[in-house]
Design a protein around this motif. Sequence first.
Motif, PDB file in Angstrom:
ATOM      1  N   TYR A 165       0.940  -1.139   0.015  1.00 46.09           N
ATOM      2  CA  TYR A 165       0.075   0.047   0.156  1.00 46.09           C
ATOM      3  C   TYR A 165       0.866   1.217  -0.022  1.00 46.09           C
ATOM      4  O   TYR A 165       1.935   1.231   0.799  1.00 46.09           O
ATOM      5  N   LYS A 166       0.652   2.034  -0.942  1.00 49.43           N
ATOM      6  CA  LYS A 166       1.424   3.347  -1.097  1.00 49.43           C
ATOM      7  C   LYS A 166       0.810   4.691  -0.745  1.00 49.43           C
ATOM      8  O   LYS A 166      -0.481   4.968  -1.110  1.00 49.43           O
ATOM      9  N   SER A 167       1.411   5.392  -0.042  1.00 54.32           N
ATOM     10  CA  SER A 167       0.852   6.772  -0.005  1.00 54.32           C
ATOM     11  C   SER A 167       1.771   7.850  -0.364  1.00 54.32           C
ATOM     12  O   SER A 167       2.727   7.497  -0.836  1.00 54.32           O
ATOM     13  N   LYS A 168       1.474   9.176  -0.366  1.00 54.82           N
ATOM     14  CA  LYS A 168       2.504  10.161  -0.837  1.00 54.82           C
ATOM     15  C   LYS A 168       3.566  10.285   0.100  1.00 54.82           C
ATOM     16  O   LYS A 168       4.542  10.519  -0.409  1.00 54.82           O
ATOM     17  N   THR A 169       3.451   9.652   1.373  1.00 56.55           N
ATOM     18  CA  THR A 169       4.786   9.873   2.383  1.00 56.55           C
ATOM     19  C   THR A 169       5.153   8.513   2.695  1.00 56.55           C
ATOM     20  O   THR A 169       6.383   8.155   3.100  1.00 56.55           O
ATOM     21  N   SER A 170       4.192   7.380   2.412  1.00 58.90           N
ATOM     22  CA  SER A 170       5.044   6.284   2.924  1.00 58.90           C
ATOM     23  C   SER A 170       4.415   4.786   1.981  1.00 58.90           C
ATOM     24  O   SER A 170       3.649   5.011   1.353  1.00 58.90           O
ATOM     25  N   ALA A 171       4.928   3.683   2.226  1.00 59.76           N
ATOM     26  CA  ALA A 171       4.648   2.638   1.950  1.00 59.76           C
ATOM     27  C   ALA A 171       4.453   1.350   2.961  1.00 59.76           C
ATOM     28  O   ALA A 171       5.671   1.354   3.876  1.00 59.76           O
ATOM     29  N   VAL A 172       3.622   0.648   2.870  1.00 60.46           N
ATOM     30  CA  VAL A 172       3.438  -0.364   4.032  1.00 60.46           C
ATOM     31  C   VAL A 172       3.097  -1.672   3.109  1.00 60.46           C
ATOM     32  O   VAL A 172       2.261  -1.700   2.317  1.00 60.46           O
ATOM     33  N   ALA A 203      -6.290  -0.292  -8.609  1.00 59.99           N
ATOM     34  CA  ALA A 203      -6.076   0.102  -7.195  1.00 59.99           C
ATOM     35  C   ALA A 203      -5.040   1.060  -6.750  1.00 59.99           C
ATOM     36  O   ALA A 203      -3.952   0.722  -7.625  1.00 59.99           O
ATOM     37  N   PRO A 204      -4.683   2.031  -5.951  1.00 55.15           N
ATOM     38  CA  PRO A 204      -3.562   2.702  -5.690  1.00 55.15           C
ATOM     39  C   PRO A 204      -2.561   2.090  -5.191  1.00 55.15           C
ATOM     40  O   PRO A 204      -1.236   2.311  -5.089  1.00 55.15           O
ATOM     41  N   THR A 205      -2.678   0.793  -4.784  1.00 50.32           N
ATOM     42  CA  THR A 205      -1.819  -0.260  -4.355  1.00 50.32           C
ATOM     43  C   THR A 205      -0.939  -1.006  -4.930  1.00 50.32           C
ATOM     44  O   THR A 205       0.065  -1.301  -4.944  1.00 50.32           O
ATOM     45  N   GLY A 206      -1.244  -1.017  -6.329  1.00 49.13           N
ATOM     46  CA  GLY A 206      -0.606  -1.828  -7.198  1.00 49.13           C
ATOM     47  C   GLY A 206      -1.159  -3.182  -7.123  1.00 49.13           C
ATOM     48  O   GLY A 206      -1.638  -3.650  -6.213  1.00 49.13           O
ATOM     49  N   PRO A 207      -0.459  -3.806  -7.930  1.00 46.05           N
ATOM     50  CA  PRO A 207      -1.108  -5.447  -8.048  1.00 46.05           C
ATOM     51  C   PRO A 207      -0.397  -6.217  -6.999  1.00 46.05           C
ATOM     52  O   PRO A 207       0.816  -6.122  -6.620  1.00 46.05           O
ATOM     53  N   PRO A 208      -1.067  -7.252  -6.411  1.00 45.30           N
ATOM     54  CA  PRO A 208      -0.478  -7.978  -5.382  1.00 45.30           C
ATOM     55  C   PRO A 208       0.402  -9.273  -5.879  1.00 45.30           C
ATOM     56  O   PRO A 208       0.437  -9.284  -7.370  1.00 45.30           O
TER      57      PRO A 208
END
Length: 171
Positions: A76-83, A130-135
Amino acid sequence: MYNLKPSLQIMILYINIFYISHVSQVEAEGISCFKCLMTFTNPDDTDLLCSHFDGSAKFQVFCPTSTLCMKRTVQYKSKTSAVTTVQRDCAPQKYTSHTYNDADKQWYKKEEVITSAYDEGCFIGEHRGAPTGPPEYCFCSFHLCNSSPSQIGMFNKVYGAILAMLIMRLL
């Protein structure tokens, strides 16, 4: 045939027993996998969340309708981090169909395990916008193999090297 030292014989025996019991391929009767929950519905399940996964026995399950374990990794990606989250479970291979028996005039459920549903190895799933990208999905056929793919690969390399050294010594 060969006169090996007793300690070497014992070591070869233990290595083979360990390999057969921990890394042997699974037949259609089921497989043991790690399972963790992405979310929980029962308050007692908080210890089984994937964020708490530690590879301990409490995460082990037996999967009677699977021949593969699964590991699904999503970032999961946001503007400031990735989890990165990692889900572990039995591969869904049970197929349920309904058949009609003309003699009884009734419908019956028929369950079967589709062993060819997935290939072993890892692949990137479909990107659905999705903003997460593919699994990434990984499937493996060894008991408890979905703890970490690199551990199985490393074990096979070490086992292969030890076996090669023993064979060379015997020759």
